[in-house]
Design a protein around this motif. Structure first.
Motif, PDB file in Angstrom:
ATOM      1  N   SER A   1     -28.961  25.126   7.224  1.00 29.99           N
ATOM      2  CA  SER A   1     -28.777  24.214   8.342  1.00 29.99           C
ATOM      3  C   SER A   1     -27.734  23.167   8.000  1.00 29.99           C
ATOM      4  CB  SER A   1     -30.098  23.520   8.669  1.00 29.99           C
ATOM      5  OG  SER A   1     -29.921  22.600   9.722  1.00 29.99           O
ATOM      6  N   SER A   2     -26.979  22.777   8.998  1.00 31.75           N
ATOM      7  CA  SER A   2     -26.182  21.565   8.896  1.00 31.75           C
ATOM      8  C   SER A   2     -27.128  20.410   9.142  1.00 31.75           C
ATOM      9  CB  SER A   2     -25.055  21.536   9.923  1.00 31.75           C
ATOM     10  OG  SER A   2     -24.110  22.535   9.643  1.00 31.75           O
ATOM     11  N   ILE A   3     -27.085  19.421   8.274  1.00 33.09           N
ATOM     12  CA  ILE A   3     -28.022  18.307   8.373  1.00 33.09           C
ATOM     13  C   ILE A   3     -27.351  17.072   8.957  1.00 33.09           C
ATOM     14  CG2 ILE A   3     -29.572  16.820   7.049  1.00 33.09           C
ATOM     15  CD1 ILE A   3     -29.712  19.210   5.027  1.00 33.09           C
TER      16      ILE A   3
ATOM     17  N   GLY B   1     -24.346  20.465   4.974  1.00 29.74           N
ATOM     18  CA  GLY B   1     -25.668  21.068   4.969  1.00 29.74           C
ATOM     19  C   GLY B   1     -25.915  21.914   3.744  1.00 29.74           C
TER      20      GLY B   1
ATOM     21  N   ILE C   1     -29.048  18.544  13.945  1.00 28.99           N
ATOM     22  CA  ILE C   1     -29.538  19.563  13.034  1.00 28.99           C
ATOM     23  C   ILE C   1     -29.177  20.904  13.651  1.00 28.99           C
ATOM     24  CG2 ILE C   1     -31.858  19.523  14.038  1.00 28.99           C
ATOM     25  CD1 ILE C   1     -32.828  20.118  11.114  1.00 28.99           C
TER      26      ILE C   1
ATOM     27  N   ASN D   1     -19.420  18.942   9.354  1.00 25.01           N
ATOM     28  CA  ASN D   1     -20.827  19.220   9.112  1.00 25.01           C
ATOM     29  C   ASN D   1     -21.093  19.329   7.618  1.00 25.01           C
ATOM     30  OD1 ASN D   1     -21.584  20.107  12.060  1.00 25.01           O
ATOM     31  ND2 ASN D   1     -19.703  21.157  11.535  1.00 25.01           N
TER      32      ASN D   1
END
Length: 197
Positions: free
Chosen positions: A32-34, A178, A51, A176
């Motif tokens: 996931s990109s956080i 993650g 998210i 991004n």
């Protein structure tokens, strides 16, 4: 007891894999990109957090296809309305091989990649503009493997939504950060076969 031994062997096999094993055919990537920063191309664009979970299967070495979900909120200023973004769709990734097109690995522990996505998405601002339609994006990224099976990722993408609503097209450049976990399913099958024999 066999399950415990299998889990331990699978973990050891994953930790001892070489730097290229993560992106081989038959493996899975989940992550996931956080944190997402947007640099708006529209007049009302700004900074947000989102998210973006994703999962992909390596259909061949260096090539993964899968799906994503996007959920986020954005508030440009203290006085502005909150914007809610959402999306779901398909994604694809291509990892560059070492030396391919003159690109070498940074610190020999990572890989450059290109990611593209297409799906259905939108954004709604309370009391403001909204768009729902085709969600798309494309851009380069880099995955630095902090362990053989966990990559810390940075991705710069052009993201857009083309559709219906009070705004026909919205677009932005996003950065991004993650994590992705690479699951070596081929190694898991080998270990399981060894246990059965």
């Amino acid at each position: 007891m066999k399950k415990l031994i299998f889990t331990g062997l699978l973990a050891v096999a994953g930790l001892t894999s070489n730097a290229n094993a993560q992106i081989q055919e038959g493996n899975w990537m989940v992550g996931s990109s956080i944190v997402t920063s947007n640099f708006g191309l529209n007049t009302d664009a700004g900074y947000n957090f989102a998210i973006q979970p994703r999962a992909a299967y390596f259909v061949k070495d260096n090539v993964a296809v899968g799906g994503y979900v996007k959920l986020g909120t954005e508030k440009i200023s203290k006085d502005s309305n909150t914007k809610f973004t959402y999306g779901v769709g398909a994604l694809g990734r291509y990892y560059l091989s070492p030396g391919e097109q003159g690109v070498d690995n940074l610190l020999n522990h990572g890989r450059w990649f290109f990611e593209g996505n297409v799906g259905i998405g939108g954004q709604n601002t309370k009391g403001g503009t909204n768009t729902t339609g085709l969600d798309f994006g494309i851009g380069p990224g880099y995955s630095y493997f902090i362990t053989p099976n966990i990559g810390l990722e940075g991705l710069v993408k052009y993201d857009g939504i083309a559709g219906f609503g009070s705004e026909g097209l919205t677009s932005k450049i996003s950065f991004n950060v993650g994590l992705s976990i690479f699951l070596p399913t081929s190694k898991g099958r080998e270990v399981m076969n060894d246990i059965k024999n």
